[in-house]
Write a protein that holds these residues in place. Structure first.
Motif, PDB file in Angstrom:
ATOM      1  N   PRO A 199       1.004  -1.119   0.182  1.00 30.66           N
ATOM      2  CA  PRO A 199       0.119   0.023  -0.019  1.00 30.66           C
ATOM      3  C   PRO A 199       0.743   1.199   0.065  1.00 30.66           C
ATOM      4  CG  PRO A 199       0.069  -1.206   2.121  1.00 30.66           C
ATOM      5  CD  PRO A 199       0.432  -2.026   0.940  1.00 30.66           C
ATOM      6  N   TYR A 200       1.905   1.172   0.624  1.00 31.83           N
ATOM      7  CA  TYR A 200       2.690   2.499   0.781  1.00 31.83           C
ATOM      8  C   TYR A 200       3.533   2.667  -0.639  1.00 31.83           C
ATOM      9  CZ  TYR A 200       2.059   1.848   5.513  1.00 31.83           C
ATOM     10  OH  TYR A 200       1.451   1.478   6.729  1.00 31.83           O
TER      11      TYR A 200
ATOM     12  N   LEU B  21       2.319   1.442  -3.877  1.00 30.83           N
ATOM     13  CA  LEU B  21       1.839   1.697  -4.966  1.00 30.83           C
ATOM     14  C   LEU B  21       0.865   2.909  -4.948  1.00 30.83           C
ATOM     15  CD1 LEU B  21       0.119  -2.118  -5.505  1.00 30.83           C
ATOM     16  CD2 LEU B  21       2.034  -0.813  -6.645  1.00 30.83           C
ATOM     17  N   GLU B  22       0.771   3.468  -3.637  1.00 31.22           N
ATOM     18  CA  GLU B  22       0.185   4.908  -3.742  1.00 31.22           C
ATOM     19  C   GLU B  22       1.278   5.530  -2.970  1.00 31.22           C
ATOM     20  OE1 GLU B  22      -4.277   5.214  -2.719  1.00 31.22           O
ATOM     21  OE2 GLU B  22      -4.068   3.025  -2.345  1.00 31.22           O
TER      22      GLU B  22
ATOM     23  N   ALA C 261      -0.150   9.036  -1.055  1.00 27.80           N
ATOM     24  CA  ALA C 261      -1.474   8.865  -0.443  1.00 27.80           C
ATOM     25  C   ALA C 261      -1.364   9.432   1.099  1.00 27.80           C
ATOM     26  CB  ALA C 261      -1.846   7.380  -0.335  1.00 27.80           C
TER      27      ALA C 261
ATOM     28  N   ARG D 126      -3.326   8.773   4.564  1.00 25.91           N
ATOM     29  CA  ARG D 126      -4.466   7.954   5.319  1.00 25.91           C
ATOM     30  C   ARG D 126      -4.433   8.219   6.465  1.00 25.91           C
ATOM     31  NH1 ARG D 126      -2.358   4.136   1.188  1.00 25.91           N
ATOM     32  NH2 ARG D 126      -0.529   3.797   2.793  1.00 25.91           N
TER      33      ARG D 126
ATOM     34  N   GLN E  44       1.146   7.056   5.680  1.00 24.41           N
ATOM     35  CA  GLN E  44       0.999   7.727   4.398  1.00 24.41           C
ATOM     36  C   GLN E  44       1.968   7.170   3.282  1.00 24.41           C
ATOM     37  OE1 GLN E  44       2.005  12.123   4.935  1.00 24.41           O
ATOM     38  NE2 GLN E  44       1.417  11.953   6.967  1.00 24.41           N
ATOM     39  N   GLY E  45       1.894   7.380   2.127  1.00 20.73           N
ATOM     40  CA  GLY E  45       2.680   6.821   1.053  1.00 20.73           C
ATOM     41  C   GLY E  45       4.079   7.094   1.367  1.00 20.73           C
TER      42      GLY E  45
END
Lengths: 264, 290
Positions: free
Chosen positions: A49-50, A52-53, A56, A58, A63-64
């Motif tokens: 998740p970190y 691929l975005e 981001a 969140r 965060q990304g």
């Protein structure tokens, strides 16, 4: 051209072999001795998740990765700028004046080996008066003072190494002190200064991780520490790799700048 | 005759661990305005030291230097120096190197005028097409051309040249000697060149000052060069007087410049080599060496 292409493939192949061997060793470790160490596949799963975005946001810590790196780099940039602005003139004074060197060189030699972890508390004490900004200012202070030394020492060496011939040209032309400094001494010292700048940047990047871990300021360092506390061990490895990559890129960039001045 | 440059009782001593060493002792010379002087002597005899003192780059230990009625005690752009290695600043182009000096001397002139002065001298030495190149892109000869242009562009009272062509090949050297003579005649400068090349001295100078060997080097002899100017290299080579002059200078350098005492007759012979060790001694030595 053919040889170049051949070289490129060879290099890529060697890189792939190195990476595969490391991944193999890592898998072996996590399968046998270190059962708590996540496997490469498990690491990829938590880090996904970190990556691929990357930009981001969140939550405060969630965060990304590039966003986190951005926070860290911003603080490094400030601390590094202070280190250069303070360190370069000190280096010049050390190189130019024997008296100044006699007085301050021993102090520099004693302060230089002090670890960033030791400077950080002092930095925060120094900026206690700034309230909530104390953590940030303390971190800045630590980055600046730790990153300063290579710039100071390399500049001093560079100034001492200015060829007498160049100084003689300045004397024959009766250049003013300011002109002597900016038209002869600074250009002649530039290659040495850039070596110092490159080493300083490396240290600044090294210090930021420690500073963020201790102060909890958002960034890659605190991300690493939080994920340890959250028992997301895969992200520790992911953070280490990220820190390594960014450090490598910074060093490459500075090398390019350095080599431009070396040939001049 | 009033002299333009007056060196009187010039001494230079350097401190050494064994006490002060007098390199130049009681050096006296008067130079007329517009005169071209060559200073010759063996390497290390102190001729460059004399030039450095006139340039103000080395302190005078004793005695004095007067240039155009003023005592010399520091370096300044009224004396254009051409160094052995041209000493161009590598981060500037040829033009910028010359401009650096021009800006110091013509500080009231406009930017355009200064640029014109610098460009003029660079063209005269044959660098019109290479003004915007950095020293690293220039050949040795071109760098020295730029060094000469820089010195002349200062419009100095006097030119000081410290073995300026020592590092060049013979053809380039001859070319640059002509460039130098051409500029010297055009600007009517007083010049002093340090060299160990007898032919160079005879081709360029009005007077050749011969220095004795150091330490305590001083003026050994002065030779007046009477060949008419402008000089032609080929004509000189056909002139028997040229060979006499050459002989005279070489004779000085080979015979008369030495004033050190001859070796004493009862000099002890060098120590004889040790006989090879034998037996136990040899084994001990081998062990010690290992």
């Amino acid at each position: 051209m053919n040889a170049k292409l051949h070289n490129f493939f060879l290099n890529t192949l060697c890189l792939a072999v190195g990476v595969l061997l490391s991944l193999g060793f890592w898998s072996l470790l996590s399968a046998t001795v270190a059962k708590d160490l996540p496997t490469p596949a498990a690491t990829w799963e938590v880090a996904k998740p970190y990556i691929l975005e990357p930009f981001a946001k969140r939550g405060e810590q969630d965060q990304g990765i590039l966003r986190l790196v951005g926070y860290s780099l911003a603080l490094v940039a400030k601390g590094y700028a202070i280190a250069l602005i303070v360190g370069t003139p000190i280096g010049f004074l050390l190189g130019l004046s024997k008296g100044f060197a006699r007085v301050f060189d021993p102090i520099v030699q004693v302060l230089r080996p002090v670890s960033p972890l030791a400077w950080l508390p002092l930095g925060m004490v120094l900026f206690l008066g700034t309230g909530r900004q104390a953590l940030e200012n303390g971190a800045l202070f630590t980055i600046a003072i730790c990153a300063m030394w290579p710039t100071v020492l390399n500049t001093a060496v560079g100034v001492r190494a200015i060829p007498q011939d160049y100084l003689n040209v300045g004397r024959v032309l009766k250049l003013s002190r300011v002109k002597m400094l900016f038209k002869i001494m600074v250009p002649a010292t530039l290659p040495y200064m850039f070596t110092g700048f490159r080493l300083s940047l490396g240290i600044a990047w090294l210090v930021i991780v420690a500073a963020e871990m201790l102060t909890g300021r958002t960034g890659v360092g605190s991300f690493l520490w939080n994920e340890y506390n959250n028992a997301n061990y895969g992200n520790i490895i992911f953070s280490i790799l990220t820190i390594g990559f960014i450090g490598f890129i910074l060093d490459r960039l500075m090398s390019v700048a350095e080599s431009r001045f070396k040939t001049a | 005759m009033s002299s333009f440059l007056d060196l009187s009782r010039l001494h230079k001593t350097f401190p050494t661990p064994k006490g002060p060493l007098t390199v130049v002792k009681d050096f006296n010379l008067k130079v007329r305005k517009g005169e071209f002087i060559a200073l010759i002597g063996h390497s290390g005899c102190g001729k460059s030291t004399v030039l450095s003192m006139i340039a103000g780059l080395a302190d005078v230990s004793l005695g004095g230097i007067v240039l155009a009625g003023k005592e010399v005690n520091s370096a300044g752009p009224d004396r254009g120096v051409v160094f052995q290695s041209p000493c161009l600043l590598p981060w500037y182009t040829a033009l910028e190197n010359v401009l650096l000096g021009v800006e110091q001397v013509y500080y009231t002139a406009s930017k355009l005028e200064r640029r014109q002065i610098a460009e003029y001298y660079l063209s005269v030495v044959g660098l019109a097409d290479a003004m915007h190149k950095r020293p690293a892109e220039l050949s040795q000869g071109m760098r020295q051309r730029c060094g000469i242009a820089r010195a002349f562009a200062l419009s100095p009272k006097m030119l000081l040249l410290d073995e300026p062509f020592g590092m060049l090949d013979n053809l380039t050297k001859m070319e640059l000697q002509d460039v130098l003579l051409d500029l010297w005649q055009r600007d009517q400068k007083t010049a002093l060149i340090v060299t160990h090349d007898v032919d160079e001295a005879l081709y360029l100078a009005d007077r050749v000052v011969m220095m004795t060997d150091g330490p305590e080097a001083t003026v050994g002899d002065i030779f007046e060069v009477k060949f008419p100017r402008p000089r032609n290299r080929l004509q000189l080579l056909e002139d028997p007087a040229y060979y006499e002059a050459r002989e005279y200078l070489l004779h000085f350098l080979n015979e008369r410049s030495h004033h050190r005492p001859a070796l004493p007759a009862d000099l002890p012979p060098p120590p004889a080599p040790k006989p090879p060790a034998t037996g136990l001694r040899r084994i001990m030595d081998a062990l010690a060496a290992a």
